[in-house]
Design a protein around this motif. Structure first.
Motif, PDB file in Angstrom:
ATOM      1  N   ARG A 260       0.833  -1.199   0.000  1.00  0.00           N
ATOM      2  CA  ARG A 260       0.000   0.000   0.000  1.00  0.00           C
ATOM      3  C   ARG A 260       0.874   1.258   0.000  1.00  0.00           C
ATOM      4  O   ARG A 260       0.680   2.180  -0.780  1.00  0.00           O
ATOM      5  CB  ARG A 260      -0.909  -0.007   1.235  1.00  0.00           C
ATOM      6  N   ARG A 261       1.870   1.251   0.875  1.00  0.00           N
ATOM      7  CA  ARG A 261       2.719   2.433   0.973  1.00  0.00           C
ATOM      8  C   ARG A 261       3.474   2.662  -0.331  1.00  0.00           C
ATOM      9  O   ARG A 261       3.591   3.775  -0.811  1.00  0.00           O
ATOM     10  CB  ARG A 261       3.691   2.277   2.154  1.00  0.00           C
ATOM     11  N   LYS A 262       3.957   1.561  -0.914  1.00  0.00           N
ATOM     12  CA  LYS A 262       4.710   1.672  -2.159  1.00  0.00           C
ATOM     13  C   LYS A 262       3.828   2.245  -3.265  1.00  0.00           C
ATOM     14  O   LYS A 262       4.215   3.165  -3.986  1.00  0.00           O
ATOM     15  CB  LYS A 262       5.231   0.284  -2.569  1.00  0.00           C
ATOM     16  N   VAL A 263       2.602   1.702  -3.380  1.00  0.00           N
ATOM     17  CA  VAL A 263       1.678   2.165  -4.419  1.00  0.00           C
ATOM     18  C   VAL A 263       1.368   3.646  -4.236  1.00  0.00           C
ATOM     19  O   VAL A 263       1.382   4.426  -5.190  1.00  0.00           O
ATOM     20  CB  VAL A 263       0.371   1.335  -4.390  1.00  0.00           C
ATOM     21  N   LEU A 264       1.112   4.030  -2.995  1.00  0.00           N
ATOM     22  CA  LEU A 264       0.769   5.429  -2.732  1.00  0.00           C
ATOM     23  C   LEU A 264       1.941   6.342  -3.082  1.00  0.00           C
ATOM     24  O   LEU A 264       1.760   7.417  -3.647  1.00  0.00           O
ATOM     25  CB  LEU A 264       0.355   5.612  -1.265  1.00  0.00           C
ATOM     26  N   ASP A 265       3.139   5.871  -2.758  1.00  0.00           N
ATOM     27  CA  ASP A 265       4.320   6.679  -3.078  1.00  0.00           C
ATOM     28  C   ASP A 265       4.479   6.844  -4.585  1.00  0.00           C
ATOM     29  O   ASP A 265       4.745   7.940  -5.077  1.00  0.00           O
ATOM     30  CB  ASP A 265       5.586   6.038  -2.482  1.00  0.00           C
ATOM     31  N   VAL A 266       4.307   5.733  -5.299  1.00  0.00           N
ATOM     32  CA  VAL A 266       4.464   5.785  -6.757  1.00  0.00           C
ATOM     33  C   VAL A 266       3.373   6.665  -7.374  1.00  0.00           C
ATOM     34  O   VAL A 266       3.644   7.512  -8.234  1.00  0.00           O
ATOM     35  CB  VAL A 266       4.416   4.352  -7.355  1.00  0.00           C
ATOM     36  N   ALA A 267       2.123   6.481  -6.915  1.00  0.00           N
ATOM     37  CA  ALA A 267       1.003   7.266  -7.448  1.00  0.00           C
ATOM     38  C   ALA A 267       1.257   8.755  -7.220  1.00  0.00           C
ATOM     39  O   ALA A 267       1.051   9.594  -8.101  1.00  0.00           O
ATOM     40  CB  ALA A 267      -0.300   6.841  -6.775  1.00  0.00           C
ATOM     41  N   GLU A 268       1.724   9.033  -6.030  1.00  0.00           N
ATOM     42  CA  GLU A 268       2.080  10.399  -5.645  1.00  0.00           C
ATOM     43  C   GLU A 268       3.159  10.951  -6.579  1.00  0.00           C
ATOM     44  O   GLU A 268       3.062  12.057  -7.104  1.00  0.00           O
ATOM     45  CB  GLU A 268       2.597  10.328  -4.196  1.00  0.00           C
ATOM     46  N   HIS A 269       4.183  10.134  -6.783  1.00  0.00           N
ATOM     47  CA  HIS A 269       5.338  10.529  -7.583  1.00  0.00           C
ATOM     48  C   HIS A 269       4.944  10.773  -9.041  1.00  0.00           C
ATOM     49  O   HIS A 269       5.376  11.744  -9.665  1.00  0.00           O
ATOM     50  CB  HIS A 269       6.397   9.428  -7.487  1.00  0.00           C
ATOM     51  N   LEU A 270       4.091   9.901  -9.577  1.00  0.00           N
ATOM     52  CA  LEU A 270       3.684  10.027 -10.981  1.00  0.00           C
ATOM     53  C   LEU A 270       2.603  11.086 -11.166  1.00  0.00           C
ATOM     54  O   LEU A 270       2.297  11.482 -12.286  1.00  0.00           O
ATOM     55  CB  LEU A 270       3.162   8.684 -11.518  1.00  0.00           C
ATOM     56  N   GLY A 271       2.010  11.522 -10.085  1.00  0.00           N
ATOM     57  CA  GLY A 271       0.955  12.531 -10.192  1.00  0.00           C
ATOM     58  C   GLY A 271      -0.381  11.931 -10.600  1.00  0.00           C
ATOM     59  O   GLY A 271      -1.178  12.554 -11.296  1.00  0.00           O
ATOM     60  N   TRP A 272      -0.643  10.704 -10.144  1.00  0.00           N
ATOM     61  CA  TRP A 272      -1.915  10.058 -10.467  1.00  0.00           C
ATOM     62  C   TRP A 272      -3.086  10.804  -9.838  1.00  0.00           C
ATOM     63  O   TRP A 272      -3.000  11.309  -8.734  1.00  0.00           O
ATOM     64  CB  TRP A 272      -1.895   8.608  -9.960  1.00  0.00           C
TER      65      TRP A 272
END
Lengths: 343, 343
Positions: free
Chosen positions: B39-51
């Motif tokens: 969950r944390r990884k996904v949220l970080d990536v989504a955050e990073h990509l600007g989802w």
């Protein structure tokens, strides 16, 4: 009591309540758009008619909210000085967090308002389980949850009055035993208690436990009930100490009441513990740093909160949960109590 | 910083995070079914990509939850003795209730865990607004909410460090002025302060305010920072009182620290207030019943909670909300402070 029929519709409720279908829908789903008066009326009528969500709505509402609900019904003045609720919340949220659950808090100023919130939660499926505390004798919340066995609930009260609902409490009898036995041991024969409100079930449970313990040892005992406020604690202390045969030890149902009364006792020219022993039924940081520090019954309220969360999560999972009465109190001896000095 | 592109999809996030599309969906919607690490990884990536949620999901998430979120990040030991959080919650829930809003509480043991919860709330639309407190210098929560202007947030911190977010705080300068001016007036020239953690912004704000006030009056001043614990408060008190030129007044940043130190002061043979004045930066029931009772700065925390709720409800309604610094502190004079006695 009206027997629930299986097919009560929103229209039935609207008709009976004298409002529109959409008003009923808003009210039953806990959405804004209706006055709180209408909402309460709709919920009462729905309750009375035995309305249940239809299967589609039911399927939706069966989706977990991952919320556990707690209504804080309080006088903010008293609440803010009691560490009990904060410790309980700390334990609850810490344990719930492990399963990704949140604690949903609402506040009410009266028991009636709390019941309205609980009805809203039940009809809207806003929480997966509910915690109820400060149970009163003949509490309407018990009756409400008995009628809604589909909503998991945990009652923070003694199993003897939980009326079949899962409950969690400390063991008042063993707590009373610890206190009375200790006072008897160090020579006290006239014991007074300044208690909480008589209407609260845990006051009632403590009353009975205390009477049993003092009777067993043949001690003199009397008790005044208060609203837990510092003012009533001080007034009761004064009344006791003005008696011709005054008590030599006073047990207070809360730390706030014990600490509030220290100055009253000093003002009446009595020394603690030489002339009077003081014991608090619950421990806190305040008892520890008080001058004199206060002998107190210690319960781990944070652990109680964790335990309550575990029991609610088990209820949500559909497990069978047995009521528990935890015998985990201990007496912490401090400066405020000691052997009776004969003058 | 990566510029958000307008069409980042769940597949993009899944690809980048190296997990399945459904895992991303679960994680972004705050649903169970993925580990907290994923969950944390996904949220970080989504955050990073600007989802961003697509419009259908967005419309859904625009439906009000009628929840306001607060993450309690704490050491339960310290929390339970502080009345501040409970008073704040009392004020918040009382005011939110008027609009049918609930307070959604979660708990975390670290700042990092709190940020993960906030990201989950933002992506799942689990709350309509969020309250953040105990801001630290360079706090990651500020940056998070700056990147998500769609999520209403209120920061309980001084406007000077709120970095453009709506904020609510007391006026530390006027509070420091009240305390320093009073001590100067009654003859004190060497003042010490035992403060909270240096990393907390409100400690920093107080530090600056205090230094300014003592400089203006030409007083000697020194300060030790602590973790707010009774142990560190006592150790700092001892260090100050063992100095060759010891202070004649100590200001404690919390009531717990002031009360914990009373015994240390007595053990060192000093009388309060004849040899040493003690002032607590915040008032509580404990300051009132302490023996000696403690002179303290009084703030109405319940009212602060109400005000915070009003500001968040205004933010949710789309109103413009101006940061506020409330100059509402007063000094309550009690037994622990008085004129310096010359021996």
């Amino acid at each position: 009591m009206v027997l629930p029929k299986s097919k009560v519709t929103i229209s039935d409720v609207a008709h009976e309540a004298g409002v529109s279908n959409s008003a009923v829908s808003y009210a039953l789903n806990g959405k804004p758009g209706v006055s709180s008066k209408t909402r309460r009326k709709v919920l009462d009528v729905a309750e009375h008619l035995g309305w249940r969500p239809n299967s589609a709505a039911k399927a939706l509402s069966d989706a977990k909210t991952h919320n556990v609900g707690l209504v804080l019904t309080y006088d903010t003045g008293i609440l803010s000085v009691e560490s009990y609720t904060m410790e309980l919340i700390a334990g609850l949220t810490t344990e719930l967090e492990k399963k990704g659950y949140s604690l949903l808090l609402r506040s009410s100023q009266s028991r009636q308002q709390e019941v309205a919130i609980l009805k809203e939660w039940i009809s809207a499926g806003a929480v997966d389980a509910t915690l109820i505390m400060n149970l009163e004798l003949g509490d309407p919340r018990m009756a409400l949850f008995k009628r809604h066995p589909d909503m998991p609930v945990l009652a923070l009260c003694d199993v003897s009055i939980a009326d079949g609902l899962p409950s969690l409490s400390d063991d008042a009898q063993s707590a009373a035993h610890l206190i009375v036995d200790y006072l008897h041991e160090i020579g006290h024969r006239k014991i007074a208690r300044i208690a909480g409100p008589e209407t609260l079930e845990h006051t009632f449970i403590r009353d009975n436990a205390f009477v049993e313990e003092v009777a067993e040892l043949g001690l003199q005992y009397s008790c005044f009930h208060t609203d837990y406020s510092p003012d009533e604690a001080r007034a009761s202390t004064k009344r006791f100490l003005q008696l011709p045969e005054r008590p030599t030890a006073i047990v207070y149902d809360s730390d706030v009441m014990a600490l509030s009364s220290l100055k009253t006792i000093a003002d009446m020219g009595l020394r603690i513990p030489d002339d009077l022993s003081v014991i608090s039924w619950n421990n806190s940081f305040m008892c520890e740093v008080g001058l004199p520090s206060i002998t107190a019954l210690d319960r781990d309220v944070v652990a109680r909160g964790r335990k309550a969360a575990q029991m609610m999560l088990a209820l949500i999972a559909g497990d069978t949960v047995r009521s528990q009465r935890e015998d985990d109190s201990s007496l912490i001896f401090r400066q405020s109590s000691g052997p009776l000095r004969i003058h």
